[in-house]
Write a protein that holds these residues in place. Structure first.
Motif, short mmCIF file in Angstrom:
data_model
loop_
_atom_site.label_atom_id
_atom_site.label_comp_id
_atom_site.label_asym_id
_atom_site.label_seq_id
_atom_site.Cartn_x
_atom_site.Cartn_y
_atom_site.Cartn_z
N UNK A 1 50.64 80.59 63.94
CA UNK A 1 51.61 81.43 63.26
C UNK A 1 52.69 80.56 62.62
N UNK A 2 53.01 80.89 61.38
CA UNK A 2 54.07 80.18 60.68
C UNK A 2 54.92 81.15 59.91
N UNK A 3 56.15 80.77 59.66
CA UNK A 3 57.07 81.60 58.91
C UNK A 3 57.87 80.74 57.95
N UNK A 4 58.48 81.39 56.97
CA UNK A 4 59.38 80.69 56.07
C UNK A 4 60.47 81.63 55.64
N UNK A 5 61.55 81.05 55.18
CA UNK A 5 62.64 81.83 54.57
C UNK A 5 63.25 81.00 53.46
N UNK A 6 63.63 81.69 52.40
CA UNK A 6 64.27 81.02 51.28
C UNK A 6 65.74 80.78 51.63
N UNK A 7 66.26 79.65 51.21
CA UNK A 7 67.65 79.26 51.48
C UNK A 7 68.44 79.39 50.18
N UNK A 8 68.88 80.61 49.91
CA UNK A 8 69.59 80.90 48.66
C UNK A 8 70.95 80.22 48.59
N UNK A 9 71.53 79.90 49.74
CA UNK A 9 72.87 79.32 49.77
C UNK A 9 72.92 77.84 49.39
N UNK A 10 71.76 77.22 49.24
CA UNK A 10 71.72 75.81 48.85
C UNK A 10 71.72 75.73 47.33
N UNK A 11 72.81 75.25 46.78
CA UNK A 11 72.97 75.24 45.32
C UNK A 11 72.50 73.94 44.68
N UNK A 12 72.06 72.97 45.45
CA UNK A 12 71.67 71.69 44.89
C UNK A 12 70.23 71.66 44.37
N UNK B 1 52.12 73.82 57.59
CA UNK B 1 51.67 73.55 56.23
C UNK B 1 51.32 74.84 55.50
N UNK B 2 50.70 75.79 56.20
CA UNK B 2 50.37 77.09 55.60
C UNK B 2 51.64 77.85 55.22
N UNK B 3 52.64 77.87 56.09
CA UNK B 3 53.89 78.56 55.80
C UNK B 3 54.60 77.92 54.61
N UNK B 4 54.64 76.61 54.57
CA UNK B 4 55.29 75.92 53.44
C UNK B 4 54.54 76.20 52.14
N UNK B 5 53.22 76.20 52.20
CA UNK B 5 52.42 76.49 51.00
C UNK B 5 52.65 77.92 50.54
N UNK B 6 52.72 78.86 51.47
CA UNK B 6 52.97 80.26 51.10
C UNK B 6 54.36 80.42 50.47
N UNK B 7 55.35 79.71 50.98
CA UNK B 7 56.69 79.76 50.38
C UNK B 7 56.65 79.23 48.95
N UNK B 8 55.95 78.14 48.75
CA UNK B 8 55.82 77.56 47.41
C UNK B 8 55.14 78.55 46.47
N UNK B 9 54.03 79.12 46.91
CA UNK B 9 53.29 80.07 46.07
C UNK B 9 54.15 81.28 45.74
N UNK B 10 54.87 81.80 46.73
CA UNK B 10 55.73 82.97 46.49
C UNK B 10 56.85 82.64 45.53
N UNK B 11 57.32 81.40 45.52
CA UNK B 11 58.39 81.03 44.60
C UNK B 11 57.88 80.89 43.16
N UNK B 12 56.59 80.65 43.01
CA UNK B 12 56.01 80.45 41.67
C UNK B 12 55.47 81.74 41.05
N UNK B 13 55.00 82.67 41.87
CA UNK B 13 54.38 83.89 41.37
C UNK B 13 54.38 84.95 42.46
N UNK B 14 54.15 86.18 42.06
CA UNK B 14 54.00 87.27 43.02
C UNK B 14 52.62 87.14 43.65
N UNK B 15 52.54 86.81 44.94
CA UNK B 15 51.23 86.59 45.56
C UNK B 15 50.30 87.80 45.45
#
Length: 76
Positions: free
Chosen positions: A2-13, A29-43
């Motif tokens: 099981x893996x999870x991710x959350x976007x860190x909107x408060x990081x402005x850099x 690795x799966x959670x990080x990949x899912x975060x990347x995919x979600x940031x690029x397109x609607x899964x």
């Protein structure tokens, strides 16, 4: 596994930042990949049409994860 991710909107850099966790290395690795995919397109709007397996070696986990995510962007 099981893996999870959350976007860190408060990081402005960065354009986008996330934090990923997993109870195993593959889950991380799966959670990080899912975060990347979600940031690029609607899964939900992207169908999985192919799967790529790669062998990679890096000196540490942080570098390996970064290289893996860069490769995902490159291949897509």
């Amino acid at each position: 596994m099981s893996g999870t991710f959350r976007f860190l909107d408060e990081i402005a850099l960065a354009d986008m930042a996330f934090e990923a966790e997993g109870d195993s290395l593959p889950a991380l690795f799966e959670a990080a990949t899912q975060a990347l995919i979600q940031s690029l397109a609607d899964p939900a709007s992207v169908a999985q049409t192919w799967q790529q397996t790669t062998d990679m070696e890096e000196p540490d986990i942080h570098t390996l994860l970064s290289a893996s995510l860069h490769r995902t962007v490159y291949l897509n």
